[in-house]
Design a protein around this motif. Structure first.
Motif, PDB file in Angstrom:
ATOM      1  N   THR A 183       1.146  -1.397  -0.085  1.00  0.00           N
ATOM      2  CA  THR A 183      -0.076   0.127  -0.420  1.00  0.00           C
ATOM      3  C   THR A 183       0.774   1.291   0.261  1.00  0.00           C
ATOM      4  OG1 THR A 183      -1.712  -1.114   0.871  1.00  0.00           O
ATOM      5  CG2 THR A 183      -2.256   1.143   1.041  1.00  0.00           C
ATOM      6  N   ARG A 187       1.211   4.265  -2.348  1.00  0.00           N
ATOM      7  CA  ARG A 187       1.182   5.404  -2.065  1.00  0.00           C
ATOM      8  C   ARG A 187       1.841   6.674  -2.835  1.00  0.00           C
ATOM      9  NH1 ARG A 187      -0.540   8.278   2.653  1.00  0.00           N
ATOM     10  NH2 ARG A 187       0.646  10.001   2.717  1.00  0.00           N
ATOM     11  N   ARG A 191       1.379   8.733  -5.479  1.00  0.00           N
ATOM     12  CA  ARG A 191       0.943  10.744  -4.733  1.00  0.00           C
ATOM     13  C   ARG A 191       1.979  11.936  -6.016  1.00  0.00           C
ATOM     14  NH1 ARG A 191       1.758  13.898   0.430  1.00  0.00           N
ATOM     15  NH2 ARG A 191      -0.697  12.365   0.699  1.00  0.00           N
ATOM     16  N   ASN A 219     -12.508   6.055   0.970  1.00  0.00           N
ATOM     17  CA  ASN A 219     -11.905   5.533   1.957  1.00  0.00           C
ATOM     18  C   ASN A 219      -9.793   6.145   2.367  1.00  0.00           C
ATOM     19  OD1 ASN A 219     -13.366   4.272   4.464  1.00  0.00           O
ATOM     20  ND2 ASN A 219     -13.391   2.603   3.049  1.00  0.00           N
ATOM     21  N   GLU A 220      -9.562   6.020   1.584  1.00  0.00           N
ATOM     22  CA  GLU A 220      -8.614   6.244   1.093  1.00  0.00           C
ATOM     23  C   GLU A 220      -8.290   7.909   0.714  1.00  0.00           C
ATOM     24  OE1 GLU A 220      -7.509   4.497  -2.441  1.00  0.00           O
ATOM     25  OE2 GLU A 220      -8.077   1.951  -2.286  1.00  0.00           O
ATOM     26  N   ALA A 267     -14.371   7.026   5.456  1.00  0.00           N
ATOM     27  CA  ALA A 267     -13.195   7.961   6.448  1.00  0.00           C
ATOM     28  C   ALA A 267     -13.429   9.339   5.279  1.00  0.00           C
ATOM     29  CB  ALA A 267     -12.015   7.748   5.783  1.00  0.00           C
ATOM     30  N   TYR A 268     -13.787   9.247   4.272  1.00  0.00           N
ATOM     31  CA  TYR A 268     -14.750  10.722   3.435  1.00  0.00           C
ATOM     32  C   TYR A 268     -15.548  10.848   3.385  1.00  0.00           C
ATOM     33  CZ  TYR A 268      -9.027  10.889   4.720  1.00  0.00           C
ATOM     34  OH  TYR A 268      -8.037  11.379   5.060  1.00  0.00           O
TER      35      TYR A 268
ATOM     36  N   PRO B 168      -8.309   8.101   9.563  1.00  0.00           N
ATOM     37  CA  PRO B 168      -6.841   8.295   9.360  1.00  0.00           C
ATOM     38  C   PRO B 168      -8.077   7.831   7.792  1.00  0.00           C
ATOM     39  CG  PRO B 168      -6.369   6.844  10.063  1.00  0.00           C
ATOM     40  CD  PRO B 168      -7.422   7.534  10.856  1.00  0.00           C
ATOM     41  N   SER B 169      -6.588   8.200   6.881  1.00  0.00           N
ATOM     42  CA  SER B 169      -7.230   7.859   5.274  1.00  0.00           C
ATOM     43  C   SER B 169      -6.781   5.880   5.769  1.00  0.00           C
ATOM     44  CB  SER B 169      -6.249   8.185   4.589  1.00  0.00           C
ATOM     45  OG  SER B 169      -6.045   7.124   3.091  1.00  0.00           O
ATOM     46  N   LYS B 170      -8.049   5.493   4.617  1.00  0.00           N
ATOM     47  CA  LYS B 170      -7.700   3.948   4.868  1.00  0.00           C
ATOM     48  C   LYS B 170      -7.657   3.117   4.123  1.00  0.00           C
ATOM     49  CE  LYS B 170      -9.744   3.633   8.294  1.00  0.00           C
ATOM     50  NZ  LYS B 170     -10.317   5.319   9.003  1.00  0.00           N
ATOM     51  N   GLY B 181      -3.593   5.171   6.215  1.00  0.00           N
ATOM     52  CA  GLY B 181      -2.242   5.878   5.140  1.00  0.00           C
ATOM     53  C   GLY B 181      -2.191   5.684   3.958  1.00  0.00           C
ATOM     54  N   ALA B 182      -3.361   5.336   3.556  1.00  0.00           N
ATOM     55  CA  ALA B 182      -3.344   5.056   1.748  1.00  0.00           C
ATOM     56  C   ALA B 182      -3.145   5.735   1.374  1.00  0.00           C
ATOM     57  CB  ALA B 182      -4.901   4.771   0.900  1.00  0.00           C
ATOM     58  N   GLY B 184      -4.007   9.673   2.047  1.00  0.00           N
ATOM     59  CA  GLY B 184      -3.887  10.630   2.335  1.00  0.00           C
ATOM     60  C   GLY B 184      -3.503  10.319   4.259  1.00  0.00           C
TER      61      GLY B 184
END
Lengths: 456, 195, 244
Positions: A183, A187, A191, A219-220, A267-268, B168-170, B181-182, B184
């Protein structure tokens, strides 16, 4: 490589590796169990489902007005609203926005609508590079496969295989299959894409008629990472994503993640109303057969779907056949009632890829009568002639016997008819019943025969 | 006829008879103490909650938990002594190396551990996503029980962008193994001010 | 009380002992049972294959056979559900509707109509209950694991009255066995895999018998058990409730 064929053949192929089927089944059952556990913490769960269902009924009954209101409010918010009648038009609109900005690279968060429209293929053919930023989607994209699940795109991949894939494409060390490590590798890789892309595309989970805003759940955080760093935000939404007012999000956000993954909320849950200063925001409202489905009285409820995939996770057939056996962007029970609307011939097998057990309808947060619609699609597909002619001959023969008691009795007595038609009873390798199951033993006399003798 | 007209007229022809918008009745919370529930759920979504009494405590906790943070960004007056302020005209890309972003949220939700953040407060939309770590200050009385209560408070709020953030981001995309922490923040801390 | 006995075709042809047990059990409980000898099939095999429109003959025959009874009882949740949901007759819709309302699956007839509180039966074995989907989710014979609602089970309520029986628990209380009518042959691979997995769950929890209220599911499971040369057997609930 993608295999081709219909569900029974593709599912049979999936079942050749039984330990893998067990693993796939257990992984998805684990999610179903998490869903059960969290649903049971909410005493009003069933009432919430009912309210959500009624809200969606209202939406479908007033959809044209809601869409007009949404367009008006979104436009007032400074958003550009586009309308796409079908997949092709959607892809052309997205491409034209990219062309206008002279951009050939785009980052994208998960959008099943763009999968349905085969947007990536279209844009790639026109020289645009699309980077999928959802981890699961980026994995299947590297593997040149479509997602096998709408919430968990690479649920059919084992971590060791992902390790190898990342080694090949991202240069991670051989043999490292640790999810945390992989993961993080993704990332770092993504990024850089987030920081350099000028255009970001997202899907839409909910669009609010009253305010013209829309909500994207992840979620990410990948949708937000893409959008807030890009000059242009394109959001693709199906016409059915509308809800009346912001407060109705309370109902849907309570249900969505709990149903999907057993989380209390994603998460978001990001609410996009206006572009940020200097940014351009576009919404593409897509029909692609949805308005036609709205006119099918028996199937319009499928448009209530909020894409939680709870019906996938609970479906005993999906868990044991894998998402690719459905050969359509949206697999599982809900996909099997959506796909025939897009192409009856191509997807005539899907409504039959079910035992009609009804578990899907019970987990559905908006109470779509999924298994009843599967039954109804079967009737339509037969009537429209999308089922092999031989099957019709067999069924007519069966009906002929079963509707005439004397024929039924003779057929039963000789035993032969039942062994051939019921439909499982010939002891040879061509009989799918006998392949892995023994036949029931034929008794000396039927119950009917016993009963008549008893009366005498 | 344009696609717009075509789509809208087909929908109008095909949509069923009008069905009323249902009432959302008032559900009693399925827990007693909203703050306690928030702490419990926030932990379960991978967050780190701290109930504190003063802003000095917050600063101490930040020093303790983020000793290596080189760039802390915040517009909160509570921690202005240890954080850099920023303006709405800053380029969002310039925050790529932020270690910790601290923001006050005026609304949190007990049932799902979410906090409400909008661009009237954060100005730079990318900040809660691009920072390596995120911390939120919440006054205890601002914790609503359920999402219904939360939306009742923000039903008419004006914003350009807003989000509920819960932990947290997941991701669990690799074999359902949860990884924090994916894309974000890798951690999310909540300071609940009980003052 | 007079009840018409509806025996599904595959029970008539392959599992007559289940029909006999149903008949004897109902008679023991004081019901006058009549078996209309011209009955054949509810038409479900055709309908579930998409040929509901062909089932006209079956429907007319069913109405002819059963219209006269106060109650219709059937030892199969699936066939009962099919009649309840899909029995129609353009020329005689009133009679069709009447039948849809008065047909009962055996266990619900025992618990809801006869209100049975005692069963004189004994079965000293470890038994796993297979909840067949059409009976459970369709007729709501038992609470469904997907719903947030109080548990109940009509078949289990009856089995608990049987002497000496030990009911085992399962990891997945109500997952489908994969029979699914013509699904069992059209989707052979998945069907068998589902059946194998159900069986493994029962065996892992020590079942000697798998008991259910739908012989079609049990026929499928029995076929797999026999192929596996397993000692575990299937039994229809009527056979147990009728046992001394």
């Amino acid at each position: 490589m993608e295999r081709t064929g219909h569900h029974p053949q593709l599912a049979e192929h999936f079942n050749r590796d039984e330990p893998r089927v067990n693993w796939h089944d257990e992984t998805l059952w684990f999610i179903r169990s998490k869903r059960d556990k969290i649903a049971n913490t909410i005493p009003e769960w069933e009432e919430l489902r009912e309210i959500a269902s009624q809200l969606k009924n209202n939406v479908l009954s007033n959809l044209s007005e809601y869409l007009i209101a949404f367009e008006k409010n979104a436009t007032r918010n400074g958003v550009n609203v586009h309308w796409a009648a079908d997949a092709k038009e959607h892809n052309e609109i997205v491409h034209s926005i990219l062309q206008k900005h002279g951009v050939t690279k785009m980052v994208k968060s998960k959008s099943m609508l763009t999968e349905e429209c085969h947007m990536n293929e279209y844009l790639e053919a026109h020289g645009v590079e699309v980077i999928d930023s959802d981890l699961g989607e980026s994995i299947v994209q590297l593997a040149k496969e479509p997602p096998s699940h709408i919430v968990l795109p690479c649920i059919h991949w084992k971590k060791e295989e992902i390790g190898e894939l990342f080694q090949k494409h991202l240069g991670t060390p051989a043999g490292n299959a640790d999810p945390q490590f992989l993961t993080n590798a993704a990332r770092l890789h993504l990024r850089e894409k987030f920081l350099t892309r000028k255009v970001a595309l997202t899907g839409v989970n909910f669009a609010i008629a009253e305010t013209g805003e829309f909500v994207v759940c992840t979620n990410e955080g990948n949708a937000d990472m893409g959008v807030h760093l890009a000059d242009v935000h394109i959001a693709s939404m199906g016409i059915e994503k509308i809800i009346p007012q912001r407060k109705h999000l309370g109902v849907f956000l309570r249900l969505l993640a709990r149903s999907a993954t057993g989380q209390p909320v994603t998460a978001y849950s990001s609410h996009f109303k206006k572009p940020r200063i200097g940014q351009e925001m576009h919404i593409v409202i897509v029909d692609n057969g949805r308005s036609r489905q709205l006119g099918r009285k028996e199937f319009r409820n499928s448009l209530k779907c909020i894409r939680c995939a709870a019906c996938f996770n609970t479906c005993p057939v999906y868990r044991r056949s894998g998402g690719h056996s459905y050969h359509t962007a949206i697999a599982g029970p809900i996909g099997s009632i959506l796909a025939p609307n897009l192409d009856m011939k191509q997807y005539a097998d899907l409504p039959f890829a079910s035992t009609l057990c009804g578990s899907c309808s019970n987990v559905c947060p908006v109470k779509i009568d999924i298994h009843d619609q599967l039954y109804k699609w079967r009737q339509v597909l037969v009537k429209e002639g999308y089922v092999p002619a031989a099957k019709k001959v067999a069924m007519k023969g069966m009906n002929n016997i079963l509707s005439k008691p004397s024929l039924y009795r003779t057929a039963g007595k000789t035993g032969r008819w039942f062994l051939n038609h019921l439909p499982f009873f010939v002891k040879n390798k061509f009989n799918p019943w006998y392949k892995q199951r023994e036949m029931p033993e034929a008794p000396k006399q039927s119950f009917g025969e016993w009963y008549r003798k008893r009366k005498v | 006829m344009s696609s717009r007209e075509k789509i809208l007229s087909t929908i109008k022809n095909n949509q069923p008879e009008f069905a009323e918008v249902p009432e959302i009745k008032k559900f009693a919370p399925f827990f007693n103490d909203a703050c306690e529930k928030f702490v419990e759920v926030f932990k379960s979504v991978g967050g780190k909650p701290f109930v504190v009494k003063t802003q000095e405590e917050i600063i101490l906790l930040i020093h303790e938990h983020f000793p290596d943070a080189k760039r802390i960004v915040s517009s909160c007056k509570e921690i202005s002594s240890i954080a850099d302020d920023y303006t709405i005209t800053d380029d969002p890309h310039s925050f790529e190396n932020v270690d910790l972003f601290v923001i006050e949220s005026k609304l949190a939700v007990a049932e799902n551990g979410a906090v409400w953040i909008n661009d009237n407060d954060i100005m730079i939309r990318a900040l809660p996503f691009i920072a390596a770590h995120l911390a939120v200050i919440i006054h205890k009385q601002n914790i609503a029980a359920t999402m219904h209560d939360a939306y009742n408070k923000i039903a008419d709020m004006e914003y350009g962008f807003a989000t509920f953030i819960s932990g947290p981001s997941k991701t669990a995309d690799i074999e359902q193994a949860l990884v924090l922490g994916a894309h974000g923040p890798k951690t999310m801390t909540a300071f609940i001010l009980n003052d | 009380m007079r009840a018409g006995l509806f025996i599904p075709c595959y029970i008539d042809q392959f599992y007559p002992q289940v029909a006999i047990a149903t008949l004897q059990l109902l008679e023991k409980l004081g019901v006058e049972v009549v078996y209309p000898t011209n009955q054949t099939c509810c038409g479900q095999p055709m309908a579930n294959s998409g040929f509901e429109y062909l089932a006209k003959g079956c429907n007319e025959l069913f109405i002819k056979n059963f219209a006269e009874f106060e109650y219709i009882v059937c030892p199969s949740g699936s066939c009962t559900l099919h009649i309840k949901d899909h029995l129609h007759d353009e020329k005689n819709e009133h009679a069709a509707k009447d039948i849809r309302n008065k047909i009962y699956e055996l266990t619900e007839f025992l618990t809801d109509i006869l209100k049975v509180e005692k069963i004189n039966a004994s079965f000293p074995h470890k038994v796993g209950m297979h909840q067949s989907c059409h009976g459970q989710r369709g007729l709501k014979l038992s609470q469904m694991s997907e719903l947030v609602a109080a548990p109940f089970s009509k078949p289990l309520q009856l089995l608990k009255m049987v002497n000496g029986m030990e009911l085992i628990g399962l990891s997945r209380a109500d997952e489908c066995c994969g029979f699914g009518g013509t699904f069992c042959v059209s989707e052979e691979a998945v069907s068998v895999k589902m059946g194998k997995d159900r069986i493994a769950d029962h065996i892992a929890h020590g079942a000697e018998f798998i008991v259910g209220a739908d012989m079609s599911c049990l026929m499928h499971l029995e076929g797999i058990l026999k192929r596996q040369r397993s000692n575990v057997k299937v039994k229809h609930i009527a056979e147990i409730l009728n046992g001394e």
